[in-house]
Design a protein around this motif. Sequence first.
Motif, short mmCIF file in Angstrom:
data_model
loop_
_atom_site.label_atom_id
_atom_site.label_comp_id
_atom_site.label_asym_id
_atom_site.label_seq_id
_atom_site.Cartn_x
_atom_site.Cartn_y
_atom_site.Cartn_z
N ILE A 85 -59.95 16.42 -121.81
CA ILE A 85 -59.04 17.19 -120.96
C ILE A 85 -58.76 18.52 -121.67
CG2 ILE A 85 -56.80 17.23 -119.83
CD1 ILE A 85 -56.82 14.17 -119.91
N VAL A 86 -59.05 19.61 -121.00
CA VAL A 86 -58.94 20.94 -121.62
C VAL A 86 -57.90 21.78 -120.90
CG1 VAL A 86 -60.16 23.06 -122.27
CG2 VAL A 86 -61.38 20.85 -122.32
N LEU A 87 -56.95 22.29 -121.66
CA LEU A 87 -55.92 23.20 -121.13
C LEU A 87 -55.85 24.41 -122.04
CD1 LEU A 87 -53.53 24.07 -119.39
CD2 LEU A 87 -52.07 22.52 -120.72
N GLY A 88 -56.16 25.57 -121.50
CA GLY A 88 -56.12 26.79 -122.31
C GLY A 88 -56.14 28.03 -121.43
N GLY A 89 -55.71 29.14 -122.03
CA GLY A 89 -55.73 30.41 -121.32
C GLY A 89 -54.40 31.13 -121.32
N THR A 90 -53.31 30.40 -121.57
CA THR A 90 -51.98 31.02 -121.57
C THR A 90 -51.88 32.13 -122.61
OG1 THR A 90 -50.89 29.03 -120.73
CG2 THR A 90 -49.52 30.62 -121.92
N ASN A 91 -52.32 31.84 -123.84
CA ASN A 91 -52.23 32.84 -124.91
C ASN A 91 -53.20 34.00 -124.66
OD1 ASN A 91 -50.30 31.33 -126.35
ND2 ASN A 91 -51.91 30.09 -127.29
N ASP A 92 -54.37 33.69 -124.13
CA ASP A 92 -55.34 34.75 -123.83
C ASP A 92 -54.78 35.74 -122.82
OD1 ASP A 92 -58.30 33.54 -124.85
OD2 ASP A 92 -56.77 32.05 -124.41
N LEU A 93 -54.15 35.21 -121.77
CA LEU A 93 -53.55 36.09 -120.76
C LEU A 93 -52.44 36.94 -121.36
CD1 LEU A 93 -53.37 33.56 -117.78
CD2 LEU A 93 -54.88 35.54 -117.96
N ALA A 94 -51.68 36.37 -122.30
CA ALA A 94 -50.61 37.13 -122.96
C ALA A 94 -51.17 38.27 -123.80
CB ALA A 94 -49.77 36.20 -123.84
N TYR A 95 -52.40 38.09 -124.31
CA TYR A 95 -53.06 39.14 -125.10
C TYR A 95 -53.89 40.07 -124.23
CZ TYR A 95 -51.82 36.66 -129.40
OH TYR A 95 -51.13 36.08 -130.43
N ASN A 96 -53.70 40.00 -122.91
CA ASN A 96 -54.39 40.88 -121.96
C ASN A 96 -55.91 40.73 -121.98
OD1 ASN A 96 -52.06 42.15 -120.85
ND2 ASN A 96 -51.89 43.40 -122.71
N ILE A 97 -56.39 39.56 -122.35
CA ILE A 97 -57.83 39.30 -122.28
C ILE A 97 -58.19 39.08 -120.81
CG2 ILE A 97 -59.68 37.71 -122.97
CD1 ILE A 97 -58.06 37.11 -125.49
N LYS A 98 -59.27 39.66 -120.39
CA LYS A 98 -59.67 39.58 -118.99
C LYS A 98 -59.93 38.13 -118.57
CE LYS A 98 -61.88 44.15 -118.85
NZ LYS A 98 -63.16 44.89 -118.60
N PRO A 99 -59.48 37.76 -117.39
CA PRO A 99 -59.70 36.38 -116.93
C PRO A 99 -61.17 36.00 -116.88
CG PRO A 99 -58.87 37.78 -115.15
CD PRO A 99 -58.72 38.55 -116.41
N GLU A 100 -62.05 36.96 -116.57
CA GLU A 100 -63.48 36.66 -116.54
C GLU A 100 -64.01 36.32 -117.93
OE1 GLU A 100 -62.33 39.14 -113.09
OE2 GLU A 100 -62.06 39.36 -115.26
N ASP A 101 -63.49 36.99 -118.94
CA ASP A 101 -63.90 36.70 -120.32
C ASP A 101 -63.37 35.33 -120.77
OD1 ASP A 101 -65.12 39.17 -120.37
OD2 ASP A 101 -63.51 40.16 -121.50
N GLN A 134 -48.83 41.84 -112.62
CA GLN A 134 -50.18 41.95 -113.19
C GLN A 134 -50.61 40.66 -113.88
OE1 GLN A 134 -50.69 44.93 -116.26
NE2 GLN A 134 -52.86 45.21 -115.77
N LEU A 135 -49.68 40.04 -114.64
CA LEU A 135 -49.97 38.78 -115.32
C LEU A 135 -50.25 37.68 -114.31
CD1 LEU A 135 -50.12 36.99 -117.85
CD2 LEU A 135 -47.63 36.74 -117.71
N ASN A 136 -49.44 37.62 -113.27
CA ASN A 136 -49.63 36.59 -112.25
C ASN A 136 -50.97 36.75 -111.54
OD1 ASN A 136 -47.14 35.64 -112.91
ND2 ASN A 136 -46.10 36.41 -111.08
N THR A 137 -51.37 38.00 -111.30
CA THR A 137 -52.65 38.26 -110.65
C THR A 137 -53.81 37.80 -111.53
OG1 THR A 137 -51.75 40.16 -109.44
CG2 THR A 137 -54.15 40.05 -109.69
N ARG A 138 -53.73 38.08 -112.83
CA ARG A 138 -54.80 37.66 -113.74
C ARG A 138 -54.83 36.14 -113.89
NH1 ARG A 138 -54.19 39.09 -118.73
NH2 ARG A 138 -52.10 40.00 -118.66
N ARG A 139 -53.66 35.50 -113.90
CA ARG A 139 -53.62 34.04 -113.97
C ARG A 139 -54.25 33.43 -112.72
NH1 ARG A 139 -48.57 33.29 -113.76
NH2 ARG A 139 -48.08 33.38 -115.99
N THR A 140 -53.93 34.00 -111.57
CA THR A 140 -54.50 33.49 -110.33
C THR A 140 -56.01 33.64 -110.33
OG1 THR A 140 -52.49 34.01 -109.07
CG2 THR A 140 -54.53 33.77 -107.82
N THR A 141 -56.50 34.77 -110.82
CA THR A 141 -57.94 35.00 -110.89
C THR A 141 -58.60 33.95 -111.78
OG1 THR A 141 -57.70 37.38 -110.54
CG2 THR A 141 -59.76 36.62 -111.55
N LEU A 142 -58.02 33.70 -112.95
CA LEU A 142 -58.57 32.71 -113.88
C LEU A 142 -58.56 31.32 -113.26
CD1 LEU A 142 -59.64 31.76 -116.60
CD2 LEU A 142 -57.29 31.75 -117.46
N ASN A 143 -57.45 30.95 -112.65
CA ASN A 143 -57.35 29.62 -112.06
C ASN A 143 -58.34 29.44 -110.90
OD1 ASN A 143 -55.42 28.69 -113.83
ND2 ASN A 143 -53.69 29.21 -112.52
#
Length: 249
Positions: A85-101, A134-143
């Motif tokens: 089970i993998v959960l990750g991405g919260t810290n990446d989004l906080a560092y403005n890493i692109k959701p595609e990356d 902006q953060l919510n938009t990037r989170r939505t894109t990643l999800n």
Amino acid sequence: MAGRQKLRILCFGDSLTAGYTQMGSVYHPYEETLQQMLEMAFPDVDIETVEDGKPGDTVKHGFLPRILKNFPFKKQDDESYDWTIVLGGTNDLAYNIKPEDIFEKLKQVWEVPLRRKSKVLALTVPEAGVFREQLNTRRTTLNDLIKGYKREGFHVFDLHTAVPFFAMSTKDQERYWDDNVHFTSDGYDLIGNKVGISLVSILAKEKANAPPAKKRRVFRDDDKSFEEEVGDPTAIDQGYIVVRRKDLD
């Protein structure tokens, strides 16, 4: 007598997997409630869950080296994991890493257990208690990228929808969230409950769709004892060798 079936599960991620709460003075991983859920659903199965969450870790820079340590090439199959089970991405989004990356790195992380025949349950990134468009938009894109990924042995649980922040009452927000990112102990129990229900459902469907076990054909005299079998098996002048059809199957 055949041994009990075993099920080993790796819960992998960052602080949300580690159960970080109260500024790190307490750790209460969702893995504990997950195991309880699975044990109640499958009392005849030996359940083992392992938590590997590292606070502050990012998918882009930290996840891949760590998950490789959980799946070394020389590890025995019975020591590997049936599910990851993998959960990750919260810290990446906080560092403005692109959701595609982030997504591209997540695919590399998922591929490690998948290649070792461990099925993957990917969790979407949950809401945070701060509204930033902006953060919510990037989170939505990643999800959306996570939910749209298709691969054999790969499953997704939408944690973002299952445990929403803004849709909850103020009372529930105070009960389940410790700060704007992390959860309270009750919050991690809630996650474990939700993830557990999802995984139990997947396992139940797999069991229902599994092909029936092949029945052994029974032939006349298969279970009959012949007097020729009685005697000292080390003495060549006593008894005969009796071969039944079932011995040839």
